[in-house]
Design an enzyme around this catalytic site. Structure first.
Site, PDB file in Angstrom:
ATOM      1  N   GLU A 195       0.648  -1.094   0.064  1.00  0.00           N
ATOM      2  CA  GLU A 195      -0.101   0.009  -0.110  1.00  0.00           C
ATOM      3  C   GLU A 195       0.691   1.367   0.029  1.00  0.00           C
ATOM      4  O   GLU A 195       1.622   1.704   1.108  1.00  0.00           O
ATOM      5  CB  GLU A 195      -0.725  -0.256   1.121  1.00  0.00           C
ATOM      6  CG  GLU A 195      -1.856   1.190   1.260  1.00  0.00           C
ATOM      7  CD  GLU A 195      -2.939   1.104   2.078  1.00  0.00           C
ATOM      8  OE1 GLU A 195      -2.813   0.355   3.369  1.00  0.00           O
ATOM      9  OE2 GLU A 195      -3.637   2.082   2.439  1.00  0.00           O
ATOM     10  N   GLU A 293     -11.821   2.110   4.067  1.00  0.00           N
ATOM     11  CA  GLU A 293     -11.193   2.670   4.848  1.00  0.00           C
ATOM     12  C   GLU A 293     -11.030   3.960   5.148  1.00  0.00           C
ATOM     13  O   GLU A 293     -10.058   4.969   4.957  1.00  0.00           O
ATOM     14  CB  GLU A 293      -9.514   2.346   4.624  1.00  0.00           C
ATOM     15  CG  GLU A 293      -8.649   1.924   5.798  1.00  0.00           C
ATOM     16  CD  GLU A 293      -7.320   1.847   5.450  1.00  0.00           C
ATOM     17  OE1 GLU A 293      -6.748   2.178   4.423  1.00  0.00           O
ATOM     18  OE2 GLU A 293      -6.658   1.204   6.262  1.00  0.00           O
TER      19      GLU A 293
HETATM   20  O1  LIG Z   1      -2.685   3.830   7.915  1.00  0.00           O
HETATM   21  C1  LIG Z   1      -3.212   4.114   6.738  1.00  0.00           C
HETATM   22  O2  LIG Z   1      -3.221   5.480   6.570  1.00  0.00           O
HETATM   23  C2  LIG Z   1      -3.457   3.100   5.880  1.00  0.00           C
HETATM   24  O3  LIG Z   1      -4.283   3.349   4.773  1.00  0.00           O
HETATM   25  C3  LIG Z   1      -2.956   1.773   6.365  1.00  0.00           C
HETATM   26  O4  LIG Z   1      -3.706   0.613   5.870  1.00  0.00           O
END
Ligand SMILES: O=C(O)C(=O)CO
Length: 317
Positions: A195, A293
């Site tokens: 990521e 998220e």
């Molecule tokens: O910590 C964050 O901002 C993330 O997106 C990790 O998944």
């Protein structure tokens, strides 16, 4: 209140909201229709509507038409909870999204060779295989630490500068450790998703921040177990140009996450045109998960309904 009564009441409430909110799409009338794309909420996102019990939250999400769920913290849960969640998700036909296998934000763990730290990472990846099997996960998030900083030993910045590994060597080290992680995952058909994170609102100094950089790493590692997690929120901040960048690294993307900017809340609260971005993913035939998220822009049950309505709107391309 029994769950069925509770859901009936929640359904009636959402119908009233849909009828009185002219901006909500007509689809809100059928609040249980499956979403087109697999948006994945997380625990806590609907706790005012569903209660604190994890399985009740999964049931609530499934009743709203969500088809997937993600849980960054899954690895830290008890085996009993992992088994209970997996059973409920199977019963509800919810697909498991990512959990975090390894994340370090402020030390150059992958970028600098240190055998003890590398063994620690490999141990975490091995432990994640067991968790993934238990909860039927295919993808796990890896954040490979920071860039090498001016900190020979102390972990502190040296204001006069100090030794710092050249970027090419840092990249080569990251590739080497990712290859070793992939070797652990490949026999199990599991995938670590890398990521990239933005430096400006959340995570200054992380090694991985650009989508083209993640693409180059995946090409170099050359494994079905090493792919990109394209977080639309982070990439909007780092590089923008979302649709062309998604297209450019498409063949290495295995997982997506959402969140609007600024604020990292549900679609429609910021500058990203999620209707167009999700429509583009749909047109490309994306069948993967989009982890939600982000936080809720408003508190309480109304805020949770606002999140659901926002996804209904963004899903109505
Ligand atoms: O910590 C964050 O901002 C993330 O997106 C990790 O998944």
């Amino acid at each position: 209140m029994q769950r069925r009564e509770f859901l009936a009441a929640a359904g009636a409430a959402s119908t009233v909201i849909a009828m009185t909110n002219t901006s909500a799409s007509a689809q809100n009338a059928d609040s249980s229709a499956p979403f087109n794309l697999k948006y994945a909420p997380h625990f806590g996102m609907f706790k005012n509507s569903a209660g604190n019990d994890l399985v009740d939250q999964l049931k609530f999400g499934a009743d709203q038409g969500f088809r997937a769920w993600e849980d960054n913290g899954m690895k830290g849960r008890s085996v009993d909870d992992q088994n209970r969640i997996a059973k409920a998700m199977g019963d509800l036909n919810l697909e498991m999204g990512v959990f975090v296998a390894y994340a370090n934000f402020d030390e150059p763990v992958f970028a600098v060779k240190n055998q003890d730290r590398w063994d620690e990472v490999l141990g975490e990846i091995k432990a994640s295989v067991e968790v993934a099997k238990r909860v039927n996960a295919k993808w796990m998030t890896v954040v490979p630490g920071s860039v090498d900083q001016q900190s020979a030993n102390s972990g502190k910045w040296n204001k006069y500068g100090g030794p710092r590994l050249a970027e090419g060597y840092q990249t080569a080290n990251v590739i080497e450790l990712l290859k070793r992680c992939s070797e652990i995952l490949e026999p199990h058909g599991l995938v670590m998703v890398l990521e990239p994170l933005n430096w400006h609102a959340n995570h200054g100094g992380t090694f991985l921040r650009d989508s083209d950089q993640a693409y180059a790493l995946c090409k170099a590692v050359n494994s079905p177990s090493c792919k990109i997690l394209f977080d639309i929120y982070h990439q909007q901040i780092t590089e923008g140009n979302l649709i062309p960048n998604i297209d450019a690294c498409w063949d290495e993307i295995a997982y997506m996450q959402s969140g609007d900017n600024p604020g990292r809340k549900e679609p429609g609260t910021g500058e990203i045109n999620y209707l167009n971005v999700f429509g583009h993913l749909h047109k490309k035939g994306y069948e993967g998960i989009i982890g939600m998220e982000h936080g809720n822009s408003q508190k309480g049950k109304e805020g949770e309904q606002a999140v659901i309505d926002a996804y209904r709107r963004a899903d109505s391309y």
